[in-house]
Write an enzyme that holds these catalytic residues in place. Structure first.
Site, mmCIF file in Angstrom:
data_model
loop_
_atom_site.group_PDB
_atom_site.id
_atom_site.type_symbol
_atom_site.label_atom_id
_atom_site.label_comp_id
_atom_site.label_asym_id
_atom_site.label_seq_id
_atom_site.Cartn_x
_atom_site.Cartn_y
_atom_site.Cartn_z
ATOM 1 N N ARG A 70 -27.990 -9.110 -31.827
ATOM 2 C CA ARG A 70 -27.973 -9.746 -30.637
ATOM 3 C C ARG A 70 -29.645 -8.784 -30.063
ATOM 4 N NH1 ARG A 70 -23.415 -6.250 -31.597
ATOM 5 N NH2 ARG A 70 -23.801 -4.539 -30.670
ATOM 6 N N GLY A 109 -18.452 -15.521 -18.483
ATOM 7 C CA GLY A 109 -18.586 -17.334 -18.770
ATOM 8 C C GLY A 109 -18.857 -18.211 -19.262
ATOM 9 N N HIS A 169 -17.750 -9.354 -41.144
ATOM 10 C CA HIS A 169 -18.312 -9.637 -39.565
ATOM 11 C C HIS A 169 -19.317 -9.545 -39.854
ATOM 12 C CE1 HIS A 169 -19.193 -7.439 -35.891
ATOM 13 N NE2 HIS A 169 -19.144 -9.308 -35.750
ATOM 14 N N SER A 195 -23.161 -14.199 -34.173
ATOM 15 C CA SER A 195 -21.904 -13.916 -34.546
ATOM 16 C C SER A 195 -20.961 -14.451 -35.157
ATOM 17 C CB SER A 195 -21.505 -13.606 -33.002
ATOM 18 O OG SER A 195 -19.777 -12.024 -33.303
#
Length: 298
Positions: free
Chosen positions: A107, A254, A103, A89
């Site tokens: 993925r 996380g 941008h 990214s």
């Protein structure tokens, strides 16, 4: 974590290639590569700051996995007990207001229920929309899409219009690009073909930006234009923090918070009820922040 390992290796190589090309395009600053490791996996955050043309850039690679939480299930709409994900990214914030923000993301997700898919896209966010640049950008994207599948550009372009949209402002983030998600191997293309499509998009990304730097990177900038740049960066922050699914997934899974928030510009601003002068370049840009514009034929 072994699932997707070969794809992760190719994505990490892609990250290195993107950083090398952008180092050349800037000509002064270079990416600092910061490896990180957490319980869920590992990654490398590539960061450039204070360049000649690139004020702040992030090119992040990650390969993570672990238990599939309820929050993930709500975001992805899939039932599973564990996942693995890998991707690259990147966001580039330029020094010069005449160079756009850009941008790119590619993925791969795999769940232990046997489901896997690719996603990603590229979009361009000019502070001032130049129709010729928007046309050229979309033409380059269409070439890569057409090389993979004849329907991809026509499907993925409106998807980007819908995704990169600020409903609370009723405006698109910029001139769009392409966006795709949940493209599953075997539905239309093999896993190898889908991976190659993602790699080609990633390779196009720094080439497009190097060309835009050459076109606009040395143009004069007024104080009023710098103010406008701060306001448009503010819109970018709003989208990334309020609407972007990648940011949300990274935080609930996380992930590395510093890497996730590298998408933020170095400075941004908000002005109450800012109303550009009628007929100004700023007003003309706002008029073009709409869904459904055929940029190739504008």
């Amino acid at each position: 974590m072994n699932a997707g390992k070969a794809i992760a290796e190719q994505f990490e190589t892609l990250q290195q290639q993107i950083c090398a090309e952008l180092n050349k395009a800037d000509g002064r600053a270079e990416f600092k590569m910061n490896p990180w490791t957490k319980d869920i996996g590992r990654g490398v955050s590539g960061v450039m700051q204070g360049g000649k043309y690139i004020e702040k850039a992030a090119v992040n690679f990650s390969h993570v996995g672990g238990p599939y939480s309820e929050q993930m299930a709500k975001l992805l709409g899939e039932e599973a007990t564990s996942y693995t994900a890998t991707g690259v990214s990147s966001i580039l914030h330029p020094v010069n207001v005449h160079v756009p923000i850009i941008h790119m993301n590619v993925r791969y997700f795999q769940l232990d229920n046997g489901t896997s898919w690719f996603g990603g896209g590229i979009d361009l966010t000019p502070h001032y929309i130049i129709k010729e640049d928007a046309r050229w950008f979309h033409e380059e994207l269409k070439k890569v899409c057409d090389s993979a599948h004849p329907d991809y550009y026509n499907r993925f372009k409106p998807w980007a219009d819908d995704y990169f949209f600020l409903p609370h402002r009723n405006e698109t983030r910029g001139v769009g690009g392409i966006f795709f998600d949940r493209i599953k191997p075997g539905d239309e293309l093999s896993q190898d073909a889908l991976l190659e499509f993602c790699i080609q998009l990633g390779r196009l990304y720094p080439q497009v930006y190097a060309a835009l730097i050459l076109r606009h990177g040395d143009k004069a900038v007024s104080e009023a234009q710098k103010v406008w740049q701060g306001l448009r960066r503010g819109r970018y922050v709003e989208f990334n923090l309020v609407h972007d699914r990648g940011t949300k997934f990274g935080l609930v899974s996380g992930g590395n918070t510093e890497a996730i928030l590298l998408s933020m510009p170095p400075e941004a601003s908000w002005e109450y009820m800012h109303d550009p002068k009628e007929g100004s370049a700023e007003a003309q840009t706002l008029e073009l922040l709409k869904k459904g514009i055929d940029w190739i034929n504008i």
